[in-house]
Design a protein around this motif. Sequence first.
Motif, mmCIF file in Angstrom:
data_model
loop_
_atom_site.group_PDB
_atom_site.id
_atom_site.type_symbol
_atom_site.label_atom_id
_atom_site.label_comp_id
_atom_site.label_asym_id
_atom_site.label_seq_id
_atom_site.Cartn_x
_atom_site.Cartn_y
_atom_site.Cartn_z
ATOM 1 N N PHE A 171 -16.081 -4.525 2.090
ATOM 2 C CA PHE A 171 -15.013 -4.860 1.164
ATOM 3 C C PHE A 171 -14.874 -6.375 1.087
ATOM 4 O O PHE A 171 -15.074 -7.087 2.079
ATOM 5 N N SER A 172 -14.533 -6.887 -0.096
ATOM 6 C CA SER A 172 -14.484 -8.329 -0.274
ATOM 7 C C SER A 172 -13.328 -8.698 -1.195
ATOM 8 O O SER A 172 -12.330 -7.976 -1.262
ATOM 9 N N LYS A 173 -13.468 -9.787 -1.905
ATOM 10 C CA LYS A 173 -12.369 -10.316 -2.725
ATOM 11 C C LYS A 173 -12.617 -9.996 -4.201
ATOM 12 O O LYS A 173 -13.619 -10.451 -4.773
ATOM 13 N N PRO A 174 -11.723 -9.223 -4.850
ATOM 14 C CA PRO A 174 -11.903 -8.917 -6.278
ATOM 15 C C PRO A 174 -12.012 -10.182 -7.108
ATOM 16 O O PRO A 174 -11.378 -11.199 -6.817
ATOM 17 N N GLU A 175 -12.811 -10.107 -8.160
ATOM 18 C CA GLU A 175 -13.104 -11.282 -8.980
ATOM 19 C C GLU A 175 -11.970 -11.657 -9.928
ATOM 20 O O GLU A 175 -11.876 -12.798 -10.359
ATOM 21 N N HIS A 176 -11.110 -10.716 -10.287
ATOM 22 C CA HIS A 176 -10.088 -10.971 -11.298
ATOM 23 C C HIS A 176 -8.694 -10.649 -10.751
ATOM 24 O O HIS A 176 -8.518 -9.688 -9.994
ATOM 25 N N ASP A 177 -7.695 -11.436 -11.158
ATOM 26 C CA ASP A 177 -6.338 -11.284 -10.645
ATOM 27 C C ASP A 177 -5.755 -9.915 -10.960
ATOM 28 O O ASP A 177 -5.059 -9.316 -10.123
ATOM 29 N N VAL A 178 -5.981 -9.419 -12.168
ATOM 30 C CA VAL A 178 -5.416 -8.117 -12.552
ATOM 31 C C VAL A 178 -5.966 -7.018 -11.645
ATOM 32 O O VAL A 178 -5.221 -6.171 -11.145
ATOM 33 N N LEU A 179 -7.288 -7.050 -11.407
ATOM 34 C CA LEU A 179 -7.898 -6.070 -10.513
ATOM 35 C C LEU A 179 -7.374 -6.233 -9.096
ATOM 36 O O LEU A 179 -7.099 -5.246 -8.402
ATOM 37 N N SER A 180 -7.198 -7.476 -8.665
ATOM 38 C CA SER A 180 -6.719 -7.746 -7.316
ATOM 39 C C SER A 180 -5.319 -7.177 -7.107
ATOM 40 O O SER A 180 -5.023 -6.557 -6.068
ATOM 41 N N LYS A 181 -4.443 -7.354 -8.083
ATOM 42 C CA LYS A 181 -3.069 -6.850 -7.959
ATOM 43 C C LYS A 181 -3.042 -5.324 -7.956
ATOM 44 O O LYS A 181 -2.300 -4.700 -7.181
ATOM 45 N N ALA A 182 -3.839 -4.711 -8.822
ATOM 46 C CA ALA A 182 -3.907 -3.250 -8.849
ATOM 47 C C ALA A 182 -4.461 -2.708 -7.530
ATOM 48 O O ALA A 182 -3.977 -1.701 -6.987
ATOM 49 N N TYR A 183 -5.462 -3.393 -7.000
ATOM 50 C CA TYR A 183 -6.084 -2.983 -5.738
ATOM 51 C C TYR A 183 -5.105 -3.119 -4.579
ATOM 52 O O TYR A 183 -5.040 -2.258 -3.688
ATOM 53 N N ASP A 184 -4.312 -4.199 -4.586
ATOM 54 C CA ASP A 184 -3.287 -4.374 -3.551
ATOM 55 C C ASP A 184 -2.270 -3.239 -3.587
ATOM 56 O O ASP A 184 -1.883 -2.693 -2.543
ATOM 57 N N PHE A 185 -1.814 -2.899 -4.786
ATOM 58 C CA PHE A 185 -0.830 -1.814 -4.903
ATOM 59 C C PHE A 185 -1.410 -0.509 -4.358
ATOM 60 O O PHE A 185 -0.758 0.212 -3.593
ATOM 61 N N TYR A 186 -2.632 -0.229 -4.742
ATOM 62 C CA TYR A 186 -3.294 0.991 -4.276
ATOM 63 C C TYR A 186 -3.437 0.976 -2.746
ATOM 64 O O TYR A 186 -3.111 1.958 -2.067
ATOM 65 N N SER A 187 -3.891 -0.144 -2.207
ATOM 66 C CA SER A 187 -4.207 -0.229 -0.779
ATOM 67 C C SER A 187 -2.972 -0.073 0.098
ATOM 68 O O SER A 187 -3.023 0.590 1.147
ATOM 69 N N ASN A 189 0.187 1.027 -0.853
ATOM 70 C CA ASN A 189 1.142 2.072 -1.194
ATOM 71 C C ASN A 189 0.508 3.469 -1.183
ATOM 72 O O ASN A 189 1.017 4.374 -0.532
ATOM 73 N N LEU A 190 -0.607 3.608 -1.879
ATOM 74 C CA LEU A 190 -1.208 4.931 -2.003
ATOM 75 C C LEU A 190 -2.096 5.294 -0.815
ATOM 76 O O LEU A 190 -2.110 6.437 -0.363
ATOM 77 N N LEU A 191 -2.837 4.314 -0.309
ATOM 78 C CA LEU A 191 -3.809 4.598 0.751
ATOM 79 C C LEU A 191 -3.158 5.134 2.024
ATOM 80 O O LEU A 191 -3.589 6.174 2.547
ATOM 81 N N PRO A 192 -2.096 4.494 2.557
ATOM 82 C CA PRO A 192 -1.458 5.060 3.753
ATOM 83 C C PRO A 192 -0.871 6.448 3.505
ATOM 84 O O PRO A 192 -0.880 7.298 4.399
ATOM 85 N N THR A 193 -0.381 6.685 2.285
ATOM 86 C CA THR A 193 0.154 8.012 1.951
ATOM 87 C C THR A 193 -0.948 9.061 1.984
ATOM 88 O O THR A 193 -0.768 10.167 2.516
#
Length: 251
Positions: A171-187, A189-193
Amino acid sequence: MNETEQKTTHFGYKTVAENDKASMVADVFHSVAAKYDVMNDLMSFGVHRLWKRQTIASSGVRKGHHVLDLAGGTGDLTAKFSQLVGETGQVVLGDINSSMLKVGREKLHNLGLVGNIDYVQMNAEMLPFPDNSFDVITIAFGLRNVTDKDKALRSMYRILKPGGRLLVLEFSKPEHDVLSKAYDFYSFNLLPTMGKLVANDSESYKYLAESIRMHPDQDTLKAMMEDAGFEQTTYQNLTGGIVALHRGFKY
């Protein structure tokens, strides 16, 4: 440093004693081993299979090769490498965690893959092989959990044969801010659930999300590989940089 001070490192976002990290990571993977394959498919929506396929395609593995699948876990890469190297080759599935090795061994035996695979519990920082032992080393989604990554990369370099290559899928650093923010939310909020519902373990998946954020970005890891001696070092972003495949050679 006086005798009462200890070196520290990160365990996710926590600061812990360097000597404690390996056992803490081990506890995480003892916990998730039984559901590891199921969670990989759920977490990545199956895309991890494409990432691993690209790693195999970039490996150059062929008949007769000796391959180390480091942090090989449940053996997805080992299974394919076993077929590619044939009877004259050898694949070592190496992992620091005994629970992951057990799951991997059972899975590959059930697939009928025996004869050219060895299973070795090992620490990536102190690989138990002679110099110039392997044609190819892969480490997929394991380097970020290693305490001393520089030491591990040097150890990998030592046991590669001249002309051999290392592939790091991580895993590394997303190239775009929009993708990065969506990935953070997923990681976060959804992933631990999902971990709680499927594996009854939200804390381990919270750690996994945090460990991804603490891992060196693409260019930093490339520089670390070069510092360890690797040449012609490159990386390929996959899925917008959520994952990167680094490759380096020993000459």
